[in-house]
Write a protein that holds these residues in place. Structure first.
Motif, PDB file in Angstrom:
ATOM      1  N   MET A 100      14.024  38.409  22.798  1.00  0.00           N
ATOM      2  CA  MET A 100      12.992  39.654  22.996  1.00  0.00           C
ATOM      3  C   MET A 100      12.456  40.558  21.356  1.00  0.00           C
ATOM      4  SD  MET A 100      15.571  42.671  24.422  1.00  0.00           S
ATOM      5  CE  MET A 100      16.858  42.820  23.008  1.00  0.00           C
ATOM      6  N   THR A 101      14.378  39.898  20.405  1.00  0.00           N
ATOM      7  CA  THR A 101      13.734  40.532  19.408  1.00  0.00           C
ATOM      8  C   THR A 101      12.489  40.150  18.513  1.00  0.00           C
ATOM      9  OG1 THR A 101      16.150  40.529  19.252  1.00  0.00           O
ATOM     10  CG2 THR A 101      14.998  40.916  17.388  1.00  0.00           C
ATOM     11  N   GLY A 102      12.028  38.993  18.368  1.00  0.00           N
ATOM     12  CA  GLY A 102      10.829  38.178  17.278  1.00  0.00           C
ATOM     13  C   GLY A 102       9.745  38.607  19.174  1.00  0.00           C
ATOM     14  N   ASP A 103       9.686  38.954  19.774  1.00  0.00           N
ATOM     15  CA  ASP A 103       8.616  38.909  20.097  1.00  0.00           C
ATOM     16  C   ASP A 103       8.191  40.661  20.735  1.00  0.00           C
ATOM     17  OD1 ASP A 103       6.304  38.800  21.573  1.00  0.00           O
ATOM     18  OD2 ASP A 103       7.247  37.719  23.731  1.00  0.00           O
ATOM     19  N   GLU A 104       8.870  41.063  21.966  1.00  0.00           N
ATOM     20  CA  GLU A 104       7.858  42.999  21.625  1.00  0.00           C
ATOM     21  C   GLU A 104       8.541  43.883  20.581  1.00  0.00           C
ATOM     22  OE1 GLU A 104       9.214  41.246  24.563  1.00  0.00           O
ATOM     23  OE2 GLU A 104       8.268  40.740  25.856  1.00  0.00           O
ATOM     24  N   HIS A 105       9.770  43.083  20.276  1.00  0.00           N
ATOM     25  CA  HIS A 105      10.656  44.360  19.233  1.00  0.00           C
ATOM     26  C   HIS A 105       9.628  44.155  18.414  1.00  0.00           C
ATOM     27  CE1 HIS A 105      15.200  45.653  21.005  1.00  0.00           C
ATOM     28  NE2 HIS A 105      14.281  45.697  21.807  1.00  0.00           N
ATOM     29  N   PHE A 106      10.135  42.624  16.896  1.00  0.00           N
ATOM     30  CA  PHE A 106       8.326  42.529  16.351  1.00  0.00           C
ATOM     31  C   PHE A 106       8.085  43.285  16.460  1.00  0.00           C
ATOM     32  CE2 PHE A 106       6.272  39.805  13.758  1.00  0.00           C
ATOM     33  CZ  PHE A 106       7.095  39.419  12.434  1.00  0.00           C
ATOM     34  N   GLN A 107       6.627  43.239  17.081  1.00  0.00           N
ATOM     35  CA  GLN A 107       5.687  43.785  17.555  1.00  0.00           C
ATOM     36  C   GLN A 107       5.543  45.296  17.129  1.00  0.00           C
ATOM     37  OE1 GLN A 107       2.541  42.339  20.084  1.00  0.00           O
ATOM     38  NE2 GLN A 107       4.271  40.968  21.149  1.00  0.00           N
ATOM     39  N   ALA A 108       6.781  45.838  18.049  1.00  0.00           N
ATOM     40  CA  ALA A 108       6.504  47.192  17.671  1.00  0.00           C
ATOM     41  C   ALA A 108       6.798  47.726  16.252  1.00  0.00           C
ATOM     42  CB  ALA A 108       7.933  47.923  18.534  1.00  0.00           C
ATOM     43  N   LYS A 141       9.378  39.293  31.124  1.00  0.00           N
ATOM     44  CA  LYS A 141      10.227  39.836  29.837  1.00  0.00           C
ATOM     45  C   LYS A 141      11.640  40.488  30.056  1.00  0.00           C
ATOM     46  CE  LYS A 141       6.585  38.276  27.517  1.00  0.00           C
ATOM     47  NZ  LYS A 141       6.510  38.264  26.288  1.00  0.00           N
ATOM     48  N   ALA A 142      11.744  40.869  31.318  1.00  0.00           N
ATOM     49  CA  ALA A 142      12.408  41.366  31.984  1.00  0.00           C
ATOM     50  C   ALA A 142      13.921  40.731  32.228  1.00  0.00           C
ATOM     51  CB  ALA A 142      12.588  42.476  33.246  1.00  0.00           C
ATOM     52  N   GLN A 143      13.707  40.082  32.549  1.00  0.00           N
ATOM     53  CA  GLN A 143      14.879  38.829  32.878  1.00  0.00           C
ATOM     54  C   GLN A 143      15.808  38.428  31.419  1.00  0.00           C
ATOM     55  OE1 GLN A 143      13.861  35.395  34.859  1.00  0.00           O
ATOM     56  NE2 GLN A 143      16.316  34.867  35.846  1.00  0.00           N
ATOM     57  N   ILE A 144      14.341  38.368  30.212  1.00  0.00           N
ATOM     58  CA  ILE A 144      15.491  38.278  28.628  1.00  0.00           C
ATOM     59  C   ILE A 144      15.569  39.381  28.630  1.00  0.00           C
ATOM     60  CG2 ILE A 144      14.109  37.528  26.462  1.00  0.00           C
ATOM     61  CD1 ILE A 144      12.033  35.905  28.511  1.00  0.00           C
ATOM     62  N   PHE A 145      15.221  40.277  28.929  1.00  0.00           N
ATOM     63  CA  PHE A 145      16.112  41.859  28.224  1.00  0.00           C
ATOM     64  C   PHE A 145      17.153  42.278  28.678  1.00  0.00           C
ATOM     65  CE2 PHE A 145      16.485  46.371  29.118  1.00  0.00           C
ATOM     66  CZ  PHE A 145      17.071  46.860  27.966  1.00  0.00           C
ATOM     67  N   ASP A 146      17.324  41.830  30.353  1.00  0.00           N
ATOM     68  CA  ASP A 146      18.812  41.792  30.953  1.00  0.00           C
ATOM     69  C   ASP A 146      19.685  40.615  29.860  1.00  0.00           C
ATOM     70  OD1 ASP A 146      18.008  43.022  32.811  1.00  0.00           O
ATOM     71  OD2 ASP A 146      18.008  42.031  34.295  1.00  0.00           O
ATOM     72  N   LYS A 147      19.085  40.163  29.292  1.00  0.00           N
ATOM     73  CA  LYS A 147      19.664  38.621  28.630  1.00  0.00           C
ATOM     74  C   LYS A 147      20.449  39.278  27.388  1.00  0.00           C
ATOM     75  CE  LYS A 147      19.400  34.329  31.697  1.00  0.00           C
ATOM     76  NZ  LYS A 147      18.353  33.521  32.513  1.00  0.00           N
ATOM     77  N   ALA A 148      19.751  39.237  26.901  1.00  0.00           N
ATOM     78  CA  ALA A 148      19.820  40.046  25.710  1.00  0.00           C
ATOM     79  C   ALA A 148      20.424  41.164  25.588  1.00  0.00           C
ATOM     80  CB  ALA A 148      18.175  40.473  24.976  1.00  0.00           C
ATOM     81  N   MET A 149      20.319  42.373  26.450  1.00  0.00           N
ATOM     82  CA  MET A 149      21.663  43.413  26.478  1.00  0.00           C
ATOM     83  C   MET A 149      22.673  42.466  26.420  1.00  0.00           C
ATOM     84  SD  MET A 149      20.416  45.716  26.443  1.00  0.00           S
ATOM     85  CE  MET A 149      19.113  45.478  25.010  1.00  0.00           C
ATOM     86  N   THR A 150      22.952  41.478  27.440  1.00  0.00           N
ATOM     87  CA  THR A 150      24.620  40.916  27.344  1.00  0.00           C
ATOM     88  C   THR A 150      24.712  40.167  26.209  1.00  0.00           C
ATOM     89  OG1 THR A 150      24.532  40.452  29.759  1.00  0.00           O
ATOM     90  CG2 THR A 150      26.411  38.981  29.142  1.00  0.00           C
ATOM     91  N   GLY A 151      23.849  39.611  25.637  1.00  0.00           N
ATOM     92  CA  GLY A 151      23.714  39.205  24.018  1.00  0.00           C
ATOM     93  C   GLY A 151      24.483  39.311  23.422  1.00  0.00           C
ATOM     94  N   ILE A 152      23.958  40.697  23.110  1.00  0.00           N
ATOM     95  CA  ILE A 152      24.121  41.679  21.721  1.00  0.00           C
ATOM     96  C   ILE A 152      25.856  42.284  22.416  1.00  0.00           C
ATOM     97  CG2 ILE A 152      22.582  43.284  22.797  1.00  0.00           C
ATOM     98  CD1 ILE A 152      21.815  43.913  19.414  1.00  0.00           C
ATOM     99  N   HIS A 153      25.558  42.821  23.684  1.00  0.00           N
ATOM    100  CA  HIS A 153      26.809  44.087  23.923  1.00  0.00           C
ATOM    101  C   HIS A 153      27.494  42.995  24.769  1.00  0.00           C
ATOM    102  CE1 HIS A 153      23.712  47.180  22.381  1.00  0.00           C
ATOM    103  NE2 HIS A 153      22.921  46.830  23.925  1.00  0.00           N
ATOM    104  N   GLY A 154      27.268  42.279  25.404  1.00  0.00           N
ATOM    105  CA  GLY A 154      29.006  41.613  25.918  1.00  0.00           C
ATOM    106  C   GLY A 154      29.979  41.964  25.506  1.00  0.00           C
TER     107      GLY A 154
END
Ligand SMILES: C[S@@+](CC[C@H](N)C(=O)[O-])C[C@H]1O[C@@H](n2cnc3c(N)ncnc32)[C@H](O)[C@@H]1O
Length: 335
Positions: A100-108, A141-154
């Motif tokens: 997630m960070t390297g894709d949409e976030h990086f573009q933003a 992307k939404a599925q990646i976002f949900d998993k990313a939230m667990t990865g960072i906040h789990g």
């Protein structure tokens, strides 16, 4: 010990995205999953990932120089303790976060100057719609976002459970609870408690199997809806982690007022966020604040800002409870 000179420190900061984007590439290609069974050469990995063997070798050699993967004398690459976290199936996996960070976030982030000049979200400029409207249209992307939230906040649920006693509370509503990893951890610790996961309909739909697999299907309900419309009534705790920071004051007030309207008189509002301290000390929340500026259009706030926000929504801020991490638990009751 040799100290890094200021100009070298700055070089490392300026080029920081070299390593983050290299991690993004390896994470997207699933290299760590391919190495889970044992070491492989770049040629073998390139065949499996349909990539250029020479370029992939250079990517993995660079990552091995920062302890992500290690190359042996047979020119095979293997996992290291850091690379283990890039596997999809390990507890606390960071693979989705890297993707997630390297894709949409990086573009933003590439349009940060737009946000600094205008105060508006660069995500909307790049993707032509707000982040939380983009996700339902891009289920992968939404599925990646949900998993990313667990990865960072789990791991945050453990520190919350260490710092706050929920034993008097019989029902908890996790507002914007994502894939349910937070509420299931709380319910596991408190076997008498019942919970409800509330999030957007597409998120709740994806969370359902996770709740069923957790064995808590009989104690954890799921409700799909938008907190800008209303939130479910009648819980003892209205819990929101990393929700209010996603929104500007006006939208945050709408969410808080909707919570207030649904809350019984003696229930508690718990907001879990990074509360920005005064001073210059390092604090990850100060950079997360920039993510909020660029992507959803929210902000990290100081204790005074939370106090004022809660008062405007008709709450009294009763306590700000620090935890072992940067997070604080902001407790409020109806005024
Ligand atoms: C930053 S994530 C936090 C997820 C989770 N609370 C955590 O701490 O990991 C924000 C969550 O808010 C949800 N959300 C966004 N807009 C929403 C809305 N209008 N109504 C309900 N939930 C919403 C998202 O789907 C997402 O799960």
């Amino acid at each position: 010990m040799t100290e890094t000179a200021p100009h070298q420190q700055l070089d490392q900061m300026i080029t920081g995205y070299w390593s983050s984007q290299a991690i993004y590439a390896a994470a997207s290609l699933g290299i760590a999953d391919l190495l889970a069974e044992g070491p492989q050469t770049a040629e073998q990995l390139a065949t499996a990932t349909e990539t250029n063997a020479g370029a992939l070798y250079r990517l993995l050699r660079a990552l091995a120089s920062v302890d992500i993967f290690i190359e042996n004398e047979q020119k095979e690459f293997a996992l290291t303790p850091l690379a283990e976290y890039l596997r999809s199936d390990v507890p606390g996996s960071k693979r989705a976060l890297a993707m997630m960070t390297g894709d949409e976030h990086f573009q933003a982030w590439g349009e940060i100057l737009y946000s600094i000049r205008t105060g508006k979200t660069s995500f909307d400029k790049v993707f032509e719609k707000p982040f939380f409207e983009y996700l339902p249209e891009h289920p992968d992307k939404a599925q990646i976002f949900d998993k990313a939230m667990t990865g960072i906040h789990g791991r945050e649920t453990d520190v919350i459970l260490q710092s706050y006693d929920f034993s008097e509370m019989k029902t908890l509503l996790d507002i914007g609870g994502g894939n349910g990893s937070n509420i299931t951890s709380i319910l596991h610790k408190y076997p008498e408690m019942k919970g409800t996961l509330f999030d957007l309909p597409h998120v709740v739909e994806r969370a359902q199997p996770h709740i069923e697999q957790s064995g808590l299907g009989d104690r954890c309900g799921l409700i799909g809806g938008s907190f800008f419309e209303s939130v479910p009534q009648g819980a003892d705790v209205y819990f929101m982690r990393h929700i209010i920071h996603d929104w500007d004051d006006e939208k945050s007030l709408t969410i808080l007022r909707n919570c207030r309207a649904a809350m019984p008189e003696n229930s508690k509002l718990l907001i879990v966020e990074s509360v920005i301290p005064a001073g210059n000390d390092p604090f990850a929340g100060k950079f997360l604040d920039l993510v909020m500026l660029l992507i959803p259009g929210g902000k990290e706030r100081t204790a005074e800002e939370y106090q004022s926000l809660l008062e405007q929504a008709g709450f009294k801020l009763t306590r700000i409870i620090p935890t072992e991490s940067e997070l604080s638990i902001i407790e409020g009751v109806k005024q």
